[in-house]
Design an enzyme around this catalytic site. Structure first.
Site, mmCIF file in Angstrom:
data_model
loop_
_atom_site.group_PDB
_atom_site.id
_atom_site.type_symbol
_atom_site.label_atom_id
_atom_site.label_comp_id
_atom_site.label_asym_id
_atom_site.label_seq_id
_atom_site.Cartn_x
_atom_site.Cartn_y
_atom_site.Cartn_z
ATOM 1 N N ARG A 109 0.849 -1.180 0.000
ATOM 2 C CA ARG A 109 0.000 0.000 0.000
ATOM 3 C C ARG A 109 0.890 1.236 0.000
ATOM 4 N NH1 ARG A 109 -4.509 1.132 4.506
ATOM 5 N NH2 ARG A 109 -2.655 1.518 5.740
ATOM 6 N N THR A 113 -0.899 7.632 -0.887
ATOM 7 C CA THR A 113 -2.196 7.543 -1.575
ATOM 8 C C THR A 113 -3.081 6.436 -1.011
ATOM 9 O OG1 THR A 113 -1.404 5.928 -3.186
ATOM 10 C CG2 THR A 113 -1.049 8.269 -3.705
ATOM 11 N N ASP A 205 0.594 -2.627 12.188
ATOM 12 C CA ASP A 205 1.001 -3.077 10.860
ATOM 13 C C ASP A 205 1.297 -4.577 10.913
ATOM 14 O OD1 ASP A 205 2.792 -3.767 8.622
ATOM 15 O OD2 ASP A 205 2.600 -1.640 8.147
ATOM 16 N N ASP A 208 4.761 -5.826 9.525
ATOM 17 C CA ASP A 208 5.872 -5.452 10.408
ATOM 18 C C ASP A 208 5.859 -6.284 11.682
ATOM 19 O OD1 ASP A 208 6.842 -3.600 8.657
ATOM 20 O OD2 ASP A 208 5.934 -1.869 9.651
HETATM 21 C C1 PRP Z 1 -1.235 -4.426 4.493
HETATM 22 C C2 PRP Z 1 -2.116 -5.653 4.630
HETATM 23 C C3 PRP Z 1 -3.013 -5.555 3.453
HETATM 24 C C4 PRP Z 1 -3.163 -4.071 3.267
HETATM 25 C C5 PRP Z 1 -4.511 -3.646 3.770
HETATM 26 O O1 PRP Z 1 -0.246 -4.650 3.559
HETATM 27 O O2 PRP Z 1 -1.381 -6.838 4.679
HETATM 28 O O3 PRP Z 1 -2.495 -6.165 2.290
HETATM 29 O O4 PRP Z 1 -2.146 -3.437 4.060
HETATM 30 O O5 PRP Z 1 -4.751 -2.304 3.506
HETATM 31 P P1 PRP Z 1 -5.874 -1.839 2.489
HETATM 32 O O6 PRP Z 1 -7.096 -2.633 2.786
HETATM 33 O O7 PRP Z 1 -6.036 -0.378 2.804
HETATM 34 O O8 PRP Z 1 -5.371 -2.051 1.091
HETATM 35 P P2 PRP Z 1 1.010 -3.650 3.420
HETATM 36 O O9 PRP Z 1 0.770 -2.653 2.324
HETATM 37 O O10 PRP Z 1 1.342 -3.065 4.750
HETATM 38 O O11 PRP Z 1 2.156 -4.595 2.920
HETATM 39 P P3 PRP Z 1 2.927 -5.756 3.722
HETATM 40 O O12 PRP Z 1 1.922 -6.842 4.020
HETATM 41 O O13 PRP Z 1 3.969 -6.183 2.764
HETATM 42 O O14 PRP Z 1 3.494 -5.148 4.971
HETATM 43 N N1 URA Z 2 -2.361 -2.696 7.011
HETATM 44 C C1 URA Z 2 -2.006 -3.146 8.238
HETATM 45 O O1 URA Z 2 -1.084 -3.956 8.376
HETATM 46 N N2 URA Z 2 -2.695 -2.679 9.300
HETATM 47 C C2 URA Z 2 -3.692 -1.800 9.188
HETATM 48 O O2 URA Z 2 -4.287 -1.428 10.200
HETATM 49 C C3 URA Z 2 -4.043 -1.348 7.894
HETATM 50 C C4 URA Z 2 -3.357 -1.815 6.835
#
Ligand code: PRP
Ligand code: URA
Length: 214
Positions: A109, A113, A205, A208
Site C-alpha cells: 500500500r 495515496t 502493521d 511489520d
Molecule cells: C497491508 C495488509 C493488506 C493491506 C490492507 O499490507 O497486509 O495487504 O495493508 O490495507 P488496504 O485494505 O487499505 O489495502 P502492506 O501494504 O502493509 O504490505 P505488507 O503486508 O507487505 O506489509
Molecule cells: N495494514 C495493516 O497492516 N494494518 C492496518 O491497520 C491497515 C493496513
C-alpha cells in the site's frame, strides 16, 4: 457467528478466536507469539470457509475392522496469499487443506495515496476449477483485497472467498461493491480507519509485526 444481516460477511465469534485475537492485538505480544497467533486464527477462518465442502461416503480398514468414513469430494481448492502479511496465515491453512494449489500476489500500500501497488503475481493456471481462498489478515480500505481478488479473477477464478483476521467497515464495503459474490470471513469488524488508513483499534502493521521490521 454473525454477519450483521449480510450473509456474505461471516464473523467468526468462537471463544478461542476472541481470546487469541485479544492477544494478537496486544502491543506487548512478541513477534514469535504474533506469528503463532496469526496462523491459529487463519486456521479458524479456513475451518469456517470450508464448512460447505462436499463430502462423499467411503470405507476404510482400521486395524480391527471396516469403518464408515467420509472423503472431501467435488471442487478442488486454491489458496492465494497476499504478500507479505498473508504469509502469516498460509502454513496453518495448508495444514488443513494440504492438497490445495497455492498462489501469491505481491501488493504493498502506497503510504501517501493508500492505493495498492502490484509487484508480483504467480497463480495456479487452473483457478477456474477451484474454490479459491484469498488470505490477507488486514482489510483496511479494501484496496489491496479488491486488487488481489481482481488478479485472481483475471486468471479465471470464479468462486472466491476472502479470509481477513481484522476488517474495517470501509474495507468490507469496498469488497462488497467491487466483488459482491465474494464471502468475507473475519474474526472481527473494527470501528474504522485512522487518518493514515490504519484500522482502529486494529493491531498495527501486520507485516511489520509478523516479521519484526520497522
Ligand atoms: C497491508 C495488509 C493488506 C493491506 C490492507 O499490507 O497486509 O495487504 O495493508 O490495507 P488496504 O485494505 O487499505 O489495502 P502492506 O501494504 O502493509 O504490505 P505488507 O503486508 O507487505 O506489509
Ligand atoms: N495494514 C495493516 O497492516 N494494518 C492496518 O491497520 C491497515 C493496513
Amino acid at each position: 457467528m454473525s454477519g450483521g444481516g449480510d450473509d456474505r460477511v461471516v464473523v467468526v465469534g468462537h471463544p478461542l478466536v476472541r481470546h487469541k485475537l485479544g492477544l494478537l492485538r496486544d502491543r506487548t505480544t512478541t513477534t514469535r507469539d504474533f506469528r503463532a497467533l496469526m496462523g491459529e486464527l487463519g486456521a479458524f477462518l479456513c475451518y469456517e470457509a470450508t464448512r460447505e465442502l462436499e463430502v462423499e461416503p467411503a470405507r476404510v480398514e482400521t486395524p480391527l475392522a471396516t469403518a464408515a468414513a467420509w472423503r472431501v469430494s467435488g471442487k478442488k481448492l486454491g489458496v492465494v496469499a497476499v504478500l507479505r502479511a498473508g504469509m502469516g496465515m498460509l502454513d496453518a491453512v495448508l495444514a488443513l487443506v494440504p492438497v490445495a494449489r497455492v498462489g501469491f500476489v505481491g501488493l504493498y500500500r502506497d503510504e501517501q495515496t493508500l492505493q495498492p501497488v502490484e509487484y508480483y503475481c504467480k497463480l495456479p493456471g487452473d483457478l477456474a476449477e477451484r474454490d479459491v481462498l484469498v488470505l490477507d489478515p488486514m482489510l483496511a480500505t479494501g484496496g489491496s483485497a479488491a486488487a488481489a481478488l481482481r488478479m485472481c479473477r483475471e486468471r479465471g477464478a470464479r468462486r472466491l472467498s476472502l479470509l481477513s483476521v481484522v476488517a474495517a467497515p470501509e474495507g468490507i464495503a469496498r469488497v462488497r461493491t467491487s466483488h459482491p459474490d465474494v464471502t468475507i470471513y473475519t474474526c472481527a469488524v473494527d470501528d474504522g480507519l485512522n487518518a493514515d488508513g490504519y484500522i482502529l483499534p486494529g493491531l498495527g502493521d501486520a507485516g511489520d509485526r509478523l516479521y519484526g521490521t520497522r
